[in-house]
Motif scaffolding. Structure first.
Motif, PDB file in Angstrom:
ATOM      1  N   VAL A 108     -61.315  13.447 -57.859  1.00  0.00           N
ATOM      2  CA  VAL A 108     -60.671  14.729 -58.147  1.00  0.00           C
ATOM      3  C   VAL A 108     -60.615  14.874 -59.664  1.00  0.00           C
ATOM      4  O   VAL A 108     -60.039  14.039 -60.353  1.00  0.00           O
ATOM      5  N   VAL A 109     -61.269  15.906 -60.156  1.00  0.00           N
ATOM      6  CA  VAL A 109     -61.369  16.124 -61.589  1.00  0.00           C
ATOM      7  C   VAL A 109     -60.462  17.294 -61.968  1.00  0.00           C
ATOM      8  O   VAL A 109     -60.513  18.349 -61.337  1.00  0.00           O
ATOM      9  N   GLY A 113     -58.709  29.959 -57.191  1.00  0.00           N
ATOM     10  CA  GLY A 113     -57.439  29.699 -57.843  1.00  0.00           C
ATOM     11  C   GLY A 113     -56.996  28.256 -57.728  1.00  0.00           C
ATOM     12  O   GLY A 113     -56.046  27.851 -58.383  1.00  0.00           O
ATOM     13  N   ASP A 114     -57.627  27.493 -56.881  1.00  0.00           N
ATOM     14  CA  ASP A 114     -57.162  26.128 -56.684  1.00  0.00           C
ATOM     15  C   ASP A 114     -58.225  25.100 -57.034  1.00  0.00           C
ATOM     16  O   ASP A 114     -58.027  24.273 -57.909  1.00  0.00           O
ATOM     17  N   SER A 115     -59.367  25.149 -56.360  1.00  0.00           N
ATOM     18  CA  SER A 115     -60.335  24.076 -56.557  1.00  0.00           C
ATOM     19  C   SER A 115     -61.736  24.489 -56.128  1.00  0.00           C
ATOM     20  O   SER A 115     -61.915  25.402 -55.323  1.00  0.00           O
ATOM     21  N   VAL A 116     -62.721  23.752 -56.684  1.00  0.00           N
ATOM     22  CA  VAL A 116     -64.105  23.867 -56.237  1.00  0.00           C
ATOM     23  C   VAL A 116     -64.514  22.472 -55.786  1.00  0.00           C
ATOM     24  O   VAL A 116     -64.209  21.480 -56.454  1.00  0.00           O
ATOM     25  N   THR A 117     -65.185  22.395 -54.647  1.00  0.00           N
ATOM     26  CA  THR A 117     -65.633  21.101 -54.160  1.00  0.00           C
ATOM     27  C   THR A 117     -67.151  21.091 -54.098  1.00  0.00           C
ATOM     28  O   THR A 117     -67.771  22.068 -53.650  1.00  0.00           O
ATOM     29  N   ILE A 118     -67.733  19.975 -54.577  1.00  0.00           N
ATOM     30  CA  ILE A 118     -69.181  19.810 -54.426  1.00  0.00           C
ATOM     31  C   ILE A 118     -69.399  18.505 -53.676  1.00  0.00           C
ATOM     32  O   ILE A 118     -68.542  17.615 -53.686  1.00  0.00           O
ATOM     33  N   ARG A 150     -68.349  13.133 -52.725  1.00  0.00           N
ATOM     34  CA  ARG A 150     -67.881  14.479 -53.018  1.00  0.00           C
ATOM     35  C   ARG A 150     -66.962  14.468 -54.238  1.00  0.00           C
ATOM     36  O   ARG A 150     -66.368  13.445 -54.568  1.00  0.00           O
ATOM     37  N   ALA A 151     -66.909  15.597 -54.877  1.00  0.00           N
ATOM     38  CA  ALA A 151     -66.046  15.720 -56.042  1.00  0.00           C
ATOM     39  C   ALA A 151     -65.314  17.048 -55.952  1.00  0.00           C
ATOM     40  O   ALA A 151     -65.891  18.054 -55.538  1.00  0.00           O
TER      41      ALA A 151
END
Ligand SMILES: Nc1ncnc2c1ncn2[C@@H]1O[C@H](COP(=O)(O)OP(=O)(O)OP(=O)(O)O)[C@@H](O)[C@H]1O
Ligand SMILES: Nc1ncnc2c1ncn2[C@@H]1O[C@H](COP(=O)(O)OP(=O)(O)OP(=O)(O)O)[C@@H](O)[C@H]1O
Ligand SMILES: [Mg+2]
Ligand SMILES: [Mg+2]
Ligand code: NI
Lengths: 469, 315, 273, 527
Positions: free
Chosen positions: A6-7, A168-173, A188-189
């Motif tokens: 989690v970045v 507004g919260d997060s992007v996951t790749i 995953r990140a």
């Protein structure tokens, strides 16, 4: 062994297409992770091959032949071929292009596909920076089918593919199983967007976030570093932080007044007070880690007495200047210290806190300001001093003469010498007050490895990241 | 009742129209250009012009206003400048955080406030009353971001009971509720303090009413009289305040959303203002105004449910 | 008449607040604009009674001057609300039921319907941040508060016989509003003003948190608190001192307002029968 | 054997003594009238029996109910007693009922609390009792809410609530004071019937001796927290021994001495006056429905004449008065004062008000509490415009006006709350007098004040009328007062004047049916 990370990022990208918006936050998510260009920046700023396996440059420096990797596919399964490169570069330099860095492509005369894996780029004039230009996030290769939808559903060729965006919260790749190169170790990140410095501290302390590559609260970095769970990682960036002066406006058009301001400033106090010690003093608009850097700090030593003398000499008394401060902490806190330092030599300042949009329009667009604090984060950007319409309005003939010479020079050593001359020119003319090189002050979990230390470009390259335990 | 509804609807629409015009004009004078914001420092004038054209910023003012109105009428709020997605989608997504958060906070605040207010009123001038009212005064006086930060330090950083912020989404309702708990508490405490005070003073007023004395003369105990007769009568101002609070919680949570980095409506508006994504700002403000007006309307209906005197305003 | 202890506590706290502001006019232990970064985040002690902040400024001095800023912001914000809101409310009440009354009341509802903080952010985005614009933003939302309160109180007065008596004396609406209605609603207004005053102090803190309150170098409690947020783990006093200043002042003003309300409450007031 | 015995009860609230050794007795089936002026402690005596005293009240003495010691009884015992064995009715029917509960449920609640009956059974009990008090379900649905009933109907609900369990003692605290005479007569009838049928004892609290005279078996007279005289109705009313009782009776039957004034020509001419009030619209675009509050009223008042206006509540008396004074727009008709139109365009009312002033019902509410009496009394001088006296002349006017009504001029710089009710009403009269009007309208000007004070005010008015020669329009629901002070009377019903004529004629030999019921309903003391 964990395979996810989690970045923490301060700003949320407005969208995820790096080719149509200047926001650094886009690159911080997708650069090298989701999108790739022909070349790329390495961790220390060197230019590495990316989609282009190798390249030839013609003698005259006008023709570049790029040999592309074989078997590269986009995340949607379609093959990445020379045609996609042609499309991407043509799109970026088209008349109706909305690419934020169109100047990167300004010298391109023609792009053609020789075969599926060979692309030829012809330039109008030699450009020593061309490979460097192609490494920017704004020059990544996209597919015609997905170019328009990359904003919300980015389709690239990178080792990660886009998985989810919670606005507004997060992007996951997540890991791209069909990646053409060496697969990454992370499954995953997740990029979480936390603007509030206190919240960032809490998120680290609560271990809700594993790393903040650019941590927004330098004051608490020491606390986190002292905690055995975390380590601080301090590197360099390309951000020259300056107190810009409006060279067009009275009385700042008088070099003595500018010099007086320069001598009024105590850089170390600003670095300590605003950034809690993170940052390297600079005496000119150039990154200290660059081989061409020249140490010119002596020209602008802190000397209030000299300031007062210079002001008297210029016949300036009871000077009041406005000081526009954009939101980042280096500007807001730094500005307050600058105001106090200027007051000490008899210059009053009127602090005006502005938002980015306002800064861009008022200060940058219209040049309506006296003083402002700003960090120029683009790499190798001393070129702006030659722009006639640039907001601080320098573009002196002396500078332009060296600049023209530089453009015609290809020999690296000679180039470095000329770059040194440029640095000296702007320092001796006291165009701006060069404060410090912004540090990349990050923090991360001690077990996380393979993250960049420096920031040659604004990116969060996760291709080498892994967990030690 | 139909007449009542019709009148209210017409005045509601008129208010919305005025509001939309005010919002539109205010945002027009806002300095800052979305295109420049998107393209940053190094952009070229042609790229700027191209983007402005693409975003529809070159159309004349009245045309843009009418276009916006017409779009809203059919639920189309346009495409966000910066996010490049339909504004309606953005708002709906944020509402899934803001609405539950507001409801959660309101529920908490009601669950705290009503018993405290009732207890304080029942023990008027007693020890319970004194200490409860002292606490509510402090609750009102706390700057909310400060209180929120103390909550985070205590419960997320030190005790690790809750996460420090963020929102995991509703796939896992348990996690979602947990994520909203601290923000809801931070929002609810000052509101609960206000509500408890209103509850108390309103109940004290009704306890002094003649019909409570009548009830006692019938043989009801003090508690029965309070519970059966005074409480319902005392709820009317409480409902008004709750209505106001709900709209406040929906829109005024920006600061709390920032402290807990929640993807809520307030923060969307805040971010959109700084990005000059005017189309998002005005739609969010419009939605919030609409929500407030609708809630006022619902509160009126709630009155009618509580108070038979208002049920038949006109035959 | 028995004076409630809360009124006394409230009066003492409010008075302390005013005294701090007054003292700051003539004396502060240190110059609040002088920075000494080398001397930053000093904990409370002999030299600096309440310690120093992240720029090495004396917090006690800043609290003193900040009280002045708070008073100025809150006073003007409440003033704006009253100066515009009260006449609107009086006029609306004197023409209850007319189109004018309707217009004012609908206008009020509309202002109420706007999300206050967002509008405040917009206002400061348009005019630039700063104490003046913070005041305008807070003041605008005080207008409907006072207009509504005045109208409500005035309406019930208009049904009273003494108003009829004044009309019998041939006095017009405006004159009656001034001579009879205004003095009779002044208690209510005073109480509300105290409460709005404390709310304005809180609102300024909220605006400061989003970077829009009073601008440096003028010290403001809200900005001190907002800037100290991130330091709380490093030097808790920096965040605690302005926080406590705000809490105790708001608390004091609220207690004072409540106490006044009780004091003025007709049910608790007993003239000779 | 008496049902209730109150023996030397002393009560203080906070530091103020309220009752000072009150003693009385009520036997089963007996009606005790408890009379006295406002503040004499009647209500507190009644509430002591129920132990429903305000917070901070301390009682000493003995109260026995049906052999039980009330003073020593626990709250639990009292709860069991209240509503079951002792019922109570309160003065204000408008506020004594819970507005959010149906009347049926409110009556049933008494039953549900004290007996183990189920919901439906309690409803049935309530239904029966509501029928008994004259509210049959088929006419007044028991699912109605209090606001859907008239004052008299509400008071019936209050009575039903109090007697549904057939208590041994019923306490009625001024049960009819808020009602008009005709309704009052009905309610008193109902109470009388209940006491007779159920054999309960009734403690009837009232300030109106005439009501007691018609209802009670025995009387207790209270003054300043003490029962000053007790006895049967006949004994006390015919042969009062106590000085205070004597004074009370004298005041209640007082008739001021008036010389028939020298009457002049027509002063006020009212012709075809109508006043409509708009009701809320029933459909969005439909016209307003209207309610005619004053319906084609015509009459004349001569200079120096004293005219009474009677009628029950809501008949339009006050509306008419306001219309005459020009405080209200009129729908039709016109009003002339000394030949000058009151309702002409412009500031006509301003001109006519110089000759016409008014005295209101509530002596406290008609004064701005924040102004000094001197300024309040001087207020009508505003009508003189630039000709208004200033400085010493003004003070002189105020002094003489105050003197005329018997108030020390030195009191002019006090506030209104520093005066007693009677003094306040005198000041109100002074305010009307100061501009020397030809006509004074008095709207229920003596209804809210105690009998002894009322007698003084009536004397004052009679005296002033004789000396200064103004005309009066005297509005009252109290026929006794009207009889005492007016030459001529107008009877109003449903917005119309149904009967007019010399006071004595109309009240002795009413011609109109409505006047007849009005006269019949009015309780009379001296029979
Ligand atoms: N809650 C209270 N606190 C203090 N004093 C009270 C309270 N209620 C009544 N009193 C005082 O007690 C005295 C007796 O009041 P009470 O109500 O018994 O008079 P009353 O004879 O019923 O008068 P009225 O005819 O006006 O109803 C009055 O002087 C009154 O001021
Ligand atoms: N402002 C008003 N708007 C609408 N209806 C009104 C208004 N004022 C009075 N009315 C109605 O007009 C009628 C006459 O009222 P008015 O006050 O003149 O009666 P009244 O004879 O003086 O009664 P009371 O003896 O109770 O004082 C009533 O039905 C009342 O409800
Ligand atoms: Mg009483
Ligand atoms: Mg009347
Ligand atoms: Ni740079």
């Amino acid at each position: 062994q964990r395979t996810d990370v989690v970045v923490g990022l301060v700003l949320e990208p407005p969208h995820l297409d790096p080719t149509s918006n200047a926001a650094a936050a886009i690159d911080e998510v997708v650069y090298a992770n989701v999108f790739e260009g022909l070349t790329r920046f390495g961790p220390n700023g060197d230019i590495l091959p990316a989609l282009a396996e190798s390249w030839d440059v013609a003698e005259d420096g006008l023709t570049y032949r790029f040999m592309l990797h074989d078997g590269v596919t986009f995340h949607d399964g379609s093959a990445m071929t020379a045609d996609d490169v042609v499309f991407s570069l043509d799109r970026a330099r088209a008349d109706d292009s909305v690419n934020a860095q169109k100047f990167l492509f300004a010298d391109i005369a023609e792009v053609t596909a020789e075969d599926d894996t060979t692309v030829v780029v012809t330039l109008d004039q030699p450009n020593g920076n061309f490979l460097f230009n192609m490494a920017w996030g704004d020059a990544v290769i996209v597919a015609p089918e997905s170019a328009e939808t990359n904003t919300t559903d980015p389709v690239g060729t990178g080792p990660f593919r886009f998985a989810d965006w919670r606005q507004g919260d997060s992007v996951t790749i997540e890991r791209n199983p069909d990646y053409w190169g060496e697969p990454v170790q992370l499954e995953r990140a997740t990029f979480r967007f936390i603007a509030d410095p206190t919240a960032a501290f809490a998120a680290m302390m609560a271990e809700d976030v594993d790393t903040f590559p650019v941590y927004p609260a330098p004051e608490t970095l020491s606390i986190l570093d002292a905690d055995p769970r975390f380590e601080a990682i301090v590197g360099t960036t390309e951000g020259e932080t300056i107190l810009a002066m409006n060279n067009r406006r009275e009385p700042l058009d008088d070099v003595r007044v500018r010099e007086a301001i320069v001598h009024a400033i105590d850089r170390q106090e600003i670095i300590d007070g605003a950034m809690f010690g993170y940052g390297t003093p600079i005496g000119t608009h150039f990154a200290p880690h660059h081989p061409a850097y020249v140490d010119l700090l002596d020209l602008s030593a802190h000397d209030p007495q000299r300031s007062r003398e210079l002001l008297a000499e210029a016949g300036v008394e009871g000077l009041t200047l406005s000081l526009a401060l954009p939101p980042p902490v280096y500007a807001r806190r730094g500005g307050e210290i600058i105001a106090a330092q200027l007051r000490a030599v008899g210059i009053e300042t009127e602090i005006v806190n502005v938002e980015w949009a306002q800064w861009l329009e008022q200060v940058f667009g219209n040049g309506d300001f006296d003083l402002t604090v700003i960090s120029h984060t683009e790499p190798l950007d001393i070129e702006i001093y030659g722009r006639d319409d640039y907001y601080f309005g320098y573009a002196a003939p002396s500078f332009l003469a060296i600049w023209d010479e530089l453009n015609e020079t290809l020999d690296p050593d000679a180039r470095n010498a000329l770059l040194g001359d440029l640095q000296r020119d702007i320092a001796e003319n006291y165009v701006n007050v060069y404060l410090f090189q912004l540090a990349k002050a990050g923090v991360q979990n001690v077990d996380l490895e393979g993250m960049w230390v420096n920031a040659p470009t604004q990116a969060t390259d996760l291709t080498g990241a892994y967990w030690a335990r | 009742m139909t007449r009542f509804l019709l009148c209210r609807t017409i005045s509601l629409l008129a208010s919305l129209l005025v509001a939309s015009l005010v919002i539109f004009l205010v945002l027009e004078v806002l300095p800052g250009d979305p295109a420049r914001f998107m393209l940053g420092l190094n952009t070229s004038p042609e790229a700027l012009a191209a983007l402005r054209e693409q975003l529809g910023l070159t159309a004349p003012l009245p045309a843009r206003y009418l276009g916006w109105l017409a779009g809203m009428a059919v639920g189309d709020f346009g495409i966000s400048y910066t996010y490049r997605v339909p504004v309606a989608d953005l708002i709906v997504e944020r509402l899934w955080v803001s609405l539950p958060l507001a409801l959660y906070a309101l529920t908490l605040s009601t669950l705290i406030a009503i018993p405290v207010g009732v207890l304080a009123a029942a023990n008027r001038n007693g020890l319970i009353d004194f200490s409860a009212m002292g606490l509510t005064q402090i609750g009102i006086a706390l700057p909310n971001f400060w209180f929120a930060m103390l909550l985070v330090l205590a419960f997320a950083v030190n005790l690790r009971w809750f996460s420090s912020g963020g929102f995991p989404g509703w796939q896992d309702p348990g996690a979602a509720v947990r994520a909203l708990t601290l923000p809801a508490i931070a929002l609810a405490l000052p509101q609960a303090s206000i509500l408890a005070r209103v509850m108390r003073s309103s109940l004290i007023d009704t306890l002094d009413e003649d019909y409570v004395r009548t009830a006692r003369a019938k043989g009801l105990t003090r508690g029965q009289a309070l519970w059966r007769h005074a409480l319902r009568n005392a709820l009317i101002p409480v409902v008004t305040i709750m209505g106001l609070q709900f709209s406040f919680l929906l829109a005024g949570a920006i600061i709390i959303e920032n402290v807990f980095y929640l993807p809520g409506l307030g923060r969307l508006a805040f971010q959109a203002i700084s990005a000059r994504d005017l189309i998002v700002v005005r739609s969010v403000v419009m939605i919030l105004v609409f929500a407030v007006i609708t809630i006022t309307f619902l509160v009126d209906i709630a009155y009618a449910l509580i108070d038979p005197r208002l049920r038949r305003r006109a035959p | 008449m028995r004076v409630a202890p809360s009124l006394i506590i409230g009066a003492v706290l409010s008075l302390a607040f005013v005294v701090m502001a007054l003292v700051s006019l003539v004396w502060t232990p240190f110059d609040v604009t002088a920075l000494a970064v080398g001397n930053r985040l000093v904990p409370p002690g002999d030299a600096h009674w309440l310690g120093t902040d992240h720029f090495g400024r004396d917090i006690f001095s800043m609290i003193l001057v900040g009280a002045r800023t708070s008073i100025a912001v809150a006073l003007v914000a409440v003033g704006v609300g009253m100066v515009i809101g009260v006449p609107l409310g009086l006029t609306a009440a004197s023409r209850a039921g007319s189109w004018f009354d309707d217009l004012i009341m609908r206008g009020n509802d509309l202002v109420f319907a706007f999300p206050a903080l967002i509008i405040a952010i917009l206002i400061t985005a348009i005019f630039g941040p700063g104490a003046i614009n913070a005041i305008i933003a807070i003041g605008i939302f005080n207008i409907p508060v006072f207009a509504r309160l005045t109208r409500g109180a005035a309406l019930s007065l208009w049904t009273r016989d003494f108003i009829l008596a004044a009309r019998l004396a041939g006095k017009g609406r405006a004159r009656i509003s001034l001579e009879h209605i205004l003095p009779n609603v002044s208690n209510t207004l005073l109480v509300q003003a105290t409460i709005q005053f404390s709310l304005a102090i809180l609102a300024e803190a909220g605006l400061a948190y989003v970077g829009l309150g009073a601008q440096p170098p003028v010290p403001s409690w809200g900005r001190m608190l907002a800037e100290a947020q991130t330091m709380i783990a490093l030097a808790p006093h920096v965040a605690l001192v302005p926080g406590l200043a705000i809490v105790s002042t708001v608390l004091g003003l609220n207690l004072f307002g409540d106490g006044l309300r009780d004091l003025f409450d007709p049910r608790l007031q007993r003239g000779p029968a | 054997m008496s049902l209730v015995t109150v023996e030397g009860v002393t009560l203080s609230i906070g530091d103020t003594p309220v009752l000072n050794g009150v003693s009385l007795e009520i036997a089963p089936g007996e009606v005790l009238g408890l009379v006295g002026e406002s503040g004499s402690g009647k209500s507190m005596t009644a509430l002591s029996v129920l132990k429903l005293l305000p917070v901070g009240a301390r009682v000493a003495g003995q109260i026995a109910f049906d052999g039980r010691d009330i003073i020593a009884a626990s709250e639990r015992e009292m709860v069991a007693l209240r509503g079951d064995e002792i019922g109570m009715i309160f003065q204000e029917p408008m506020t004594a009922l819970n507005p959010l509960m149906t009347i049926g449920d409110q009556v049933a609640e008494t039953a549900r609390i004290h007996t183990r009956v189920g919901r439906s059974e309690a409803r049935a009990l309530a239904k029966a009792m509501l029928e008994r008090v004259g509210l049959p379900h088929d006419r007044i649905a028991h699912t109605r809410y209090p606001h859907e009933l008239s004052g008299g109907q509400r008071q019936r609900v209050g009575i039903a609530m109090a007697v549904v369990l057939r208590p041994k003692l019923l306490i009625a605290d001024e049960p009819t004071t808020a009602l008009d005479v005709t309704t009052q007569a009905q309610i008193l009838d109902l109470l009388r019937g209940l006491v007779r049928d159920e054999g309960m004892a009734l403690m009837l609290i009232t300030h109106d001796l005439a009501v007691v005279a018609g209802m009670a078996d025995s009387i207790a007279v209270m003054d300043k927290g003490v029962v000053v005289e007790r006895g049967t109705v006949l004994e006390v009313l015919q042969a009062p021994r106590n000085a205070y009782t004597k004074k009370l009776i004298a005041a209640s039957t007082h008739v001021p001495v008036r010389q028939r004034g020298k009457q002049g020509g027509a002063l006020l001419e009212v012709e075809g006056l109508c006043k409509d009030y708009a009701l809320p619209r029933t459909s969005l675009f439909g016209p307003h429905e209207t309610m005619r509050a004053v319906d084609h009223v015509s009459f004349t008042i001569k200079a120096g004449e004293s005219v009474g206006l009677v009628g029950e509540s809501g008949s339009g008396k006050s509306t008419l008065a306001r219309a005459i004074l020009g405080l209200e727009t009129v729908t039709a008709g016109h009003v002339l004062l000394k030949g000058q139109a009151v309702h002409a365009a412009g500031r006509a009312a301003f001109a006519t008000l110089r000759d016409m002033q008014m005295v209101f019902q509530d002596p406290y509410g008609s004064f701005d509490p924040r102004q000094k009496v001197g300024r309040l009394v001087a207020e009508p001088l505003h009508l003189l415009g630039s000709g208004a006296p200033k400085g010493a002349a003004l003070e002189g006017r105020v002094d003489s006006a105050l003197k005329a009504v018997g108030i020390e001029p030195g009191m002019a710089d006090r506030y209104i709350h520093e005066f007693s009710g009677g003094q306040r009403q005198r000041i109100a009269i002074a305010r009307a007098l100061i501009i020397e009007p030809a006509l004074i309208v008095l709207d229920e000007a003596v209804s809210a004040i105690d009998v002894s004070v009322r007698a003084q005010i009536l004397d004052l008015l009679a005296d002033l009328g004789d000396r200064l020669g103004h005309a009066y329009l005297f509005i009252s629901h109290d026929l006794g007062v009207v009889r005492a002070i007016t030459d001529r009377v107008l009877v109003m019903a449903g917005g119309k004047i149904v009967e007019a004529g010399p006071t004595a004629d109309v009240l002795e030999r009413p011609a109109h049916a409505y006047t007849k019921t009005l006269v019949a309903a009015a309780p009379r003391l001296a029979g």
